[in-house]
Design a protein around this motif. Sequence first.
Motif, PDB file in Angstrom:
ATOM      1  N   ASP A 161       0.822  -1.214   0.000  1.00  6.64           N
ATOM      2  CA  ASP A 161       0.000   0.000   0.000  1.00  6.64           C
ATOM      3  C   ASP A 161       0.856   1.264   0.000  1.00  6.64           C
ATOM      4  O   ASP A 161       0.983   1.919  -1.011  1.00  6.64           O
ATOM      5  CB  ASP A 161      -1.033  -0.014   1.135  1.00  6.64           C
ATOM      6  CG  ASP A 161      -0.459  -0.106   2.533  1.00  6.64           C
ATOM      7  OD1 ASP A 161       0.744  -0.380   2.685  1.00  6.64           O
ATOM      8  OD2 ASP A 161      -1.221   0.107   3.497  1.00  6.64           O
ATOM      9  N   SER A 162       1.492   1.636   1.091  1.00  2.54           N
ATOM     10  CA  SER A 162       2.211   2.906   1.171  1.00  2.54           C
ATOM     11  C   SER A 162       3.624   2.797   0.619  1.00  2.54           C
ATOM     12  O   SER A 162       4.113   1.702   0.319  1.00  2.54           O
ATOM     13  CB  SER A 162       2.272   3.378   2.625  1.00  2.54           C
ATOM     14  OG  SER A 162       3.100   2.495   3.382  1.00  2.54           O
ATOM     15  N   ASP A 163       4.304   3.943   0.508  1.00  2.00           N
ATOM     16  CA  ASP A 163       5.641   3.955  -0.083  1.00  2.00           C
ATOM     17  C   ASP A 163       6.623   3.081   0.687  1.00  2.00           C
ATOM     18  O   ASP A 163       7.402   2.330   0.099  1.00  2.00           O
ATOM     19  CB  ASP A 163       6.173   5.387  -0.193  1.00  2.00           C
ATOM     20  CG  ASP A 163       6.374   6.051   1.158  1.00  2.00           C
ATOM     21  OD1 ASP A 163       5.526   5.865   2.054  1.00  2.00           O
ATOM     22  OD2 ASP A 163       7.370   6.775   1.315  1.00  2.00           O
ATOM     23  N   GLN A 199      -1.408   5.430  -1.217  1.00  5.37           N
ATOM     24  CA  GLN A 199      -0.632   4.860  -2.323  1.00  5.37           C
ATOM     25  C   GLN A 199       0.414   5.862  -2.790  1.00  5.37           C
ATOM     26  O   GLN A 199       0.186   7.073  -2.809  1.00  5.37           O
ATOM     27  CB  GLN A 199      -1.544   4.458  -3.475  1.00  5.37           C
ATOM     28  CG  GLN A 199      -2.149   5.614  -4.246  1.00  5.37           C
ATOM     29  CD  GLN A 199      -3.163   5.162  -5.280  1.00  5.37           C
ATOM     30  OE1 GLN A 199      -4.145   4.489  -4.958  1.00  5.37           O
ATOM     31  NE2 GLN A 199      -2.931   5.519  -6.536  1.00  5.37           N
ATOM     32  N   VAL A 217      -1.386  -0.582 -10.047  1.00  2.71           N
ATOM     33  CA  VAL A 217      -2.288  -0.141  -8.988  1.00  2.71           C
ATOM     34  C   VAL A 217      -3.647  -0.796  -9.232  1.00  2.71           C
ATOM     35  O   VAL A 217      -4.226  -0.652 -10.316  1.00  2.71           O
ATOM     36  CB  VAL A 217      -2.429   1.392  -8.954  1.00  2.71           C
ATOM     37  CG1 VAL A 217      -3.429   1.817  -7.872  1.00  2.71           C
ATOM     38  CG2 VAL A 217      -1.067   2.039  -8.701  1.00  2.71           C
ATOM     39  N   VAL A 268      -0.004  -2.652  -6.164  1.00  8.37           N
ATOM     40  CA  VAL A 268      -0.223  -1.639  -5.137  1.00  8.37           C
ATOM     41  C   VAL A 268      -1.729  -1.423  -5.021  1.00  8.37           C
ATOM     42  O   VAL A 268      -2.395  -1.169  -6.026  1.00  8.37           O
ATOM     43  CB  VAL A 268       0.475  -0.314  -5.503  1.00  8.37           C
ATOM     44  CG1 VAL A 268       0.209   0.746  -4.430  1.00  8.37           C
ATOM     45  CG2 VAL A 268       1.975  -0.529  -5.697  1.00  8.37           C
ATOM     46  N   ALA A 314      -5.084   0.478  -4.366  1.00  5.10           N
ATOM     47  CA  ALA A 314      -5.549   1.859  -4.412  1.00  5.10           C
ATOM     48  C   ALA A 314      -6.046   2.255  -3.025  1.00  5.10           C
ATOM     49  O   ALA A 314      -6.923   1.608  -2.454  1.00  5.10           O
ATOM     50  CB  ALA A 314      -6.676   2.001  -5.445  1.00  5.10           C
ATOM     51  N   SER A 315      -5.471   3.311  -2.476  1.00  2.00           N
ATOM     52  CA  SER A 315      -5.823   3.763  -1.128  1.00  2.00           C
ATOM     53  C   SER A 315      -5.328   5.186  -0.956  1.00  2.00           C
ATOM     54  O   SER A 315      -4.565   5.702  -1.792  1.00  2.00           O
ATOM     55  CB  SER A 315      -5.188   2.851  -0.071  1.00  2.00           C
ATOM     56  OG  SER A 315      -3.813   3.148   0.082  1.00  2.00           O
TER      57      SER A 315
END
Length: 499
Positions: free
Chosen positions: A31-33, A62, A84, A56, A58-59
């Motif tokens: 999800d996050s970097d 992201q 994504v 990844v 989608a949130s």
Amino acid sequence: MMFDRSVPGHGTGTASGATDAAGRRLLVVADSDSYVKWGAALASTLPPTWRVQLVVLASPVQPSPAQLRHALAGTRFSPSQAEVVHLDDLDGLLDVFDPHAVLLSLRGPFVRVVAPLLEGRANRPVLVSGFPGLTIPAVPKAVIYREQTDLVVLHSRREVREFRANAAELGLGTTFALATLPFLAGAPADPATDAAKAGGEATPTLDGGRTAEAAHATSAPRVDGPARTDIVFATQAKVPASREDRVHLLGGLAELARRRPGQRVVVKVRARRGEAQTHDENFDYADLLPEVDPPANLVVEDGPMAEKLATAAALVTVSSTAVLEAVALDLPALVIDDYGVTPAMINVVFEGSGLIGSTVDLVEGRFKAADAAWLADNYFHAEAAADWVRRLESFVEARELVPLRPLPRRRDLSGGLLRSAFERRRMLGDHDRSLLGSVAWGVGVPVRGAVRRVRRLRSRRARGGAPVAAVQRTPGWTAVAAAGTSADGGRVPLDMAEV
């Protein structure tokens, strides 16, 4: 890029049957970097016989295209290979790729949302989770969020010890595995063993643990590779949290830059304005910089940490895995303790490391070398001790014989379906397409606010309502904090347990 749908003979979601190691497949769901970086880097350490793909979700967190580029630098993935996808589309992608294992490189609450979706599949894949950074002290909630995964990957002997103790206390049979943090390329095999082989003692030190090499490392560039002259400050989104502390820290960096006009002092940030991170950052360093009258050699830069360390003579931080990257490169470092050494500051793991110092040490350029015994127990174990690949393959082999059983959720959140819908909406934000999620969010946000207010009142009463003494700061580059500043009292914030 389009998800790879070229796997022959798959797409039914049924049992794959026995396969050899060359036919094994891992899907990384991130999800996050920081979780993209960790998941991609960890998957890149698998044997080349493994086929690996990355998506990844989608949130709201992201990564931007630039963050994605930086996160994937040095891994086996390019940005075009990281599709994504929406959570609702994940099941169809699993039908096509039919992975033997899925690495849920996600924040804890997101693991709790996604894992049950995968467990309901016929002959479900092995579910793996873990953490992208420092997880000491190990908190029980971090285990609870991952109880529906088969394998949790950790990165130090100490982490494995503490997490196993937490799981045992909770009555959970979670399997924990040891890996080397994938960012630590070039790390020593085992500092304690190396020191013993050299004569039973660590390198003689000066100035409270700083080796002679570390004492002079910021005054002369190294001769191998690019010139190492920069002093890099590795930021952390959560700490220090207050505006005053951040301005104070920038003031120390500015003073250091003034005293060393021939060197750059680089504030290395994870995100630029408008870019999401794993944790929210309330006060941007670039925005605060004008308040300390910065000299020209104090700069703010983003980009891969490896690039910054390639020209670094030393590294400073309040709490960041970048310290470990610096140690792996034999660079001196400094972990600032002006704002406390507490779980809330995410820096108690550095107690006993020999790396802790103050902003006075920073301004004076007193960077340090890590203690060998601390390194052996914290992130710099011998390569042979890492067992995560072996444990993963054992799970895969077991799955090829008998479908894996569902993992029972023993710590159900109160609220049933409505609470589950709320957690999904909390993770997906506007990417949640469900009507129930909208309803749960409308009901849950006010309730959560009320619960948090009650908890804060109870916490204040437990402390007797006494104000916490202000941290004393070195005068000369910023004002001393006002008396009575509130603090967390060492309690781990909920969202720290959530990572």
